[in-house]
Motif scaffolding. Structure first.
Motif, PDB file in Angstrom:
ATOM      1  N   ILE A   1       0.853  -1.197   0.000  1.00  0.00           N
ATOM      2  CA  ILE A   1       0.000   0.000   0.000  1.00  0.00           C
ATOM      3  C   ILE A   1       0.883   1.240   0.000  1.00  0.00           C
ATOM      4  N   MET A   2       0.312   2.345  -0.475  1.00  0.00           N
ATOM      5  CA  MET A   2       0.993   3.639  -0.448  1.00  0.00           C
ATOM      6  C   MET A   2       0.062   4.619   0.246  1.00  0.00           C
ATOM      7  N   ILE A   3       0.504   5.174   1.368  1.00  0.00           N
ATOM      8  CA  ILE A   3      -0.403   5.996   2.190  1.00  0.00           C
ATOM      9  C   ILE A   3       0.293   7.294   2.638  1.00  0.00           C
ATOM     10  N   ALA A   4      -0.527   8.253   3.077  1.00  0.00           N
ATOM     11  CA  ALA A   4      -0.011   9.462   3.737  1.00  0.00           C
ATOM     12  C   ALA A   4      -0.510   9.465   5.176  1.00  0.00           C
ATOM     13  N   HIS A   5       0.247  10.077   6.058  1.00  0.00           N
ATOM     14  CA  HIS A   5      -0.195  10.245   7.442  1.00  0.00           C
ATOM     15  C   HIS A   5       0.783  11.162   8.175  1.00  0.00           C
ATOM     16  N   SER A   6       0.404  11.555   9.403  1.00  0.00           N
ATOM     17  CA  SER A   6       1.304  12.330  10.263  1.00  0.00           C
ATOM     18  C   SER A   6       1.170  11.766  11.666  1.00  0.00           C
ATOM     19  N   PHE A   7       2.155  12.057  12.509  1.00  0.00           N
ATOM     20  CA  PHE A   7       2.145  11.498  13.867  1.00  0.00           C
ATOM     21  C   PHE A   7       2.091  12.609  14.898  1.00  0.00           C
ATOM     22  N   SER A   8       1.565  12.297  16.062  1.00  0.00           N
ATOM     23  CA  SER A   8       1.489  13.240  17.162  1.00  0.00           C
ATOM     24  C   SER A   8       2.388  12.748  18.298  1.00  0.00           C
TER      25      SER A   8
ATOM     26  N   LYS B   1      -5.686  -8.318  -0.189  1.00  0.00           N
ATOM     27  CA  LYS B   1      -6.005  -7.157  -1.053  1.00  0.00           C
ATOM     28  C   LYS B   1      -7.243  -6.434  -0.529  1.00  0.00           C
ATOM     29  N   GLU B   2      -8.238  -7.222  -0.127  1.00  0.00           N
ATOM     30  CA  GLU B   2      -9.493  -6.644   0.363  1.00  0.00           C
ATOM     31  C   GLU B   2      -9.271  -5.836   1.649  1.00  0.00           C
ATOM     32  N   VAL B   3      -8.399  -6.332   2.504  1.00  0.00           N
ATOM     33  CA  VAL B   3      -8.092  -5.629   3.760  1.00  0.00           C
ATOM     34  C   VAL B   3      -7.274  -4.370   3.498  1.00  0.00           C
ATOM     35  N   LEU B   4      -6.413  -4.416   2.466  1.00  0.00           N
ATOM     36  CA  LEU B   4      -5.537  -3.270   2.208  1.00  0.00           C
ATOM     37  C   LEU B   4      -6.217  -2.161   1.400  1.00  0.00           C
ATOM     38  N   THR B   5      -7.220  -2.530   0.597  1.00  0.00           N
ATOM     39  CA  THR B   5      -7.817  -1.546  -0.312  1.00  0.00           C
ATOM     40  C   THR B   5      -8.346  -0.295   0.388  1.00  0.00           C
ATOM     41  N   PRO B   6      -9.047  -0.413   1.524  1.00  0.00           N
ATOM     42  CA  PRO B   6      -9.540   0.816   2.159  1.00  0.00           C
ATOM     43  C   PRO B   6      -8.420   1.738   2.659  1.00  0.00           C
ATOM     44  N   LEU B   7      -7.187   1.223   2.736  1.00  0.00           N
ATOM     45  CA  LEU B   7      -6.064   2.031   3.211  1.00  0.00           C
ATOM     46  C   LEU B   7      -5.267   2.622   2.051  1.00  0.00           C
ATOM     47  N   ASN B   8      -5.270   1.927   0.932  1.00  0.00           N
ATOM     48  CA  ASN B   8      -4.374   2.266  -0.175  1.00  0.00           C
ATOM     49  C   ASN B   8      -4.731   3.622  -0.791  1.00  0.00           C
TER      50      ASN B   8
ATOM     51  N   PHE C   1      -4.037   9.107 -13.272  1.00  0.00           N
ATOM     52  CA  PHE C   1      -3.515   8.677 -11.978  1.00  0.00           C
ATOM     53  C   PHE C   1      -4.539   7.944 -11.114  1.00  0.00           C
ATOM     54  N   GLY C   2      -5.796   7.947 -11.521  1.00  0.00           N
ATOM     55  CA  GLY C   2      -6.825   7.206 -10.789  1.00  0.00           C
ATOM     56  C   GLY C   2      -6.809   7.560  -9.317  1.00  0.00           C
ATOM     57  N   PRO C   3      -6.768   6.548  -8.424  1.00  0.00           N
ATOM     58  CA  PRO C   3      -6.821   6.830  -6.974  1.00  0.00           C
ATOM     59  C   PRO C   3      -5.609   7.611  -6.470  1.00  0.00           C
TER      60      PRO C   3
END
Lengths: 133, 133, 133, 133, 133, 133
Positions: free
Chosen positions: B10-17, B60-67, F21-23
């Motif tokens: 997966i490729m995601i963005a986020h930040s930490f506190s 794949k199904e578990v990762l899709t909502p995060l990707n 670029f889609g998603p």
């Protein structure tokens, strides 16, 4: 716990029986990159788990009867699905025999367990780990 | 013990506190190469740990909502640091649910545990391993 | 020169004809991890070499007729040794056709060349690189 | 169980004493790619196993006295075979000291164990895993 | 252009002369994972670039005099810095001699060039590529 | 031709503009493992292509302004898609400037070209290669 792991590989053909295998029910093949890990609670007087040279040799010896074979034709596998999982155990059990026969440069009784991993592609692998005794 | 492991990413963005995160307190991102390993004490009648095709699908199904998401904006993660460690457990727990729901081509009761590993770079990774039951 | 490379894999069976192949004259098999690299002198207006999603799809499409097959039985390969080298070119030529047919999200005339690499084990690989035109 | 693993490397020279080592009885050398994995039963309030930045620093600090050295000349290793296995434990014990001294951004008492893996080539590696306490 | 690449490794000790080398001026060592790639414009009648079995053998033969050695003591390297770069060329030139002597299962005149890559750690490698003629 | 390659990595967030670029049009992120290869026709008097220590430093220096950033917010990238391909060239051009400024431990005029590779996952990477002059 200490461990030493060595790597080799085989290239084989086989087919599977069972709908779960889908297209792999047809005759196909695989390269299996094989990692064999030997575990021991302590090192010997030389500071090693096993003689790594012998580990490479014994692994090669166990793999040679499988390499460049159609596993469907080997009598010992008749009626079996030679899945990646099945082969991890097959190789494990041959290595454990060698360990118990003191063929790894150290008494088998001083070794704890063996783990055999088969990498079948960049996205799938399997392993089997069990005590030697 | 037997295991089968499948890989996706997966490729995601986020930040930490938290000051401990230093520059990672800013919005940044990561590619996580994800390995999901399924453990079982024995193979089924087909000679497999699980149906590897279903394992790929369920992962794949578990990762899709995060990707391709900014994890900071997902309601289920509100108030959480979506660290690599946190995500290993999140993914583990979703996979364990699928296993218990018999969605891996074998009764979940025949499986032992799951280990989820996230590789975040060539020098860092994290994993979480726990029983399915 | 810019390049983008995508990865997939196939698992096949085959045998070779010729003494040079030694034990590989027997029916055996291989996993080929396949890298397809697409080269272009410049990026398009979106800042890309090709549409990477389509590159994955086209590579999959080219590999599917080979995957889980005994290559000895495919009519198009009759009388050929389907060596790793031979297959790099076969896959290259199918990908080049797709590029020339503008199927990679960019006019084929804007692409320069393609390199196809097949990794057959942790100690051996082959590749073929040639212009698209 | 949670784990976080960081990677670094050293390049050293050494020789071994004992016929089992064959040609490695001569002065030779190795690159060891070193993975240090830290295990904990639960995450802290920040959602982490340890401060990964400190883990990288402490690993570097433990490796620096070994890096670019002829280990045969280090007084602390006098009379020892500095095998891959021996070094996994040496590095483990230094890291465990750092953990117990609360130098990893979390009380050492909250950590469970450490595993140190040394990759000596593409076909051989060793590791040592033990509790911190 | 076609290519076939085979992999092996050596473990050596050496030291460097020159301030640019910093701590590497001391006697230290390295594992070099060595990739040797052989290039040809076309395949032979068997469908191969070279006999891969012989390529493995010739590479092993070239590496053996270096393996488990202190390169500072080898007369042929007297007064030289045996840097990774230097060794890529040394190995290349020995392999090119073998190619010109038709020792790779194909006339050397049918081969184009050789590239030798040495991986010295997970973060550094070097290579040398030049024609065989 | 000789080459030396060093590796580092960055973790960034960004979004893309364009239907292709889609998603990935949404804000997401990536770990890029970065390989920088420096090419030269010949070695210097020390037997090296460049000072590898300085290569690591200069690469780190070029990557630091990008690391842990949301690239959408960096003024220099305004109106650009910071694709993997775009970033390979951006990093290449900064490294080429450093080479021309003689910052790699060797006159830039003695170097030939630079190739920058970005690995974005286990199945995708991109690179850019161009002369330094």
């Amino acid at each position: 716990m200490h461990a030493v792991e060595v790597r080799d590989h085989i290239m084989i053909a086989h087919s599977f029986s069972g709908e779960v295998f889908g297209p792999a029910q047809k005759l196909h093949g695989a390269t299996f990159v094989v990692d064999a890990a030997f575990f021991a609670q302590s090192l010997d007087a030389n500071g090693i788990v096993i003689d790594i040279g012998r580990a490479h040799e014994v692994l090669k010896e166990v793999l040679t009867p499988l390499n460049f074979q159609n596993l469907d034709e080997l009598p010992e596998f008749a009626g079996k699905n030679t899945t990646t999982e099945f082969l991890t155990r097959h190789i494990h059990d041959r290595l454990a025999e060698a360990a118990r026969a003191d063929r790894l440069g150290r008494p088998g009784s001083e070794l704890h367990s063996i783990r055999v991993s088969l990498h079948e592609s960049h996205v799938a692998r399997a392993w089997y780990e069990a005590p030697i005794a």
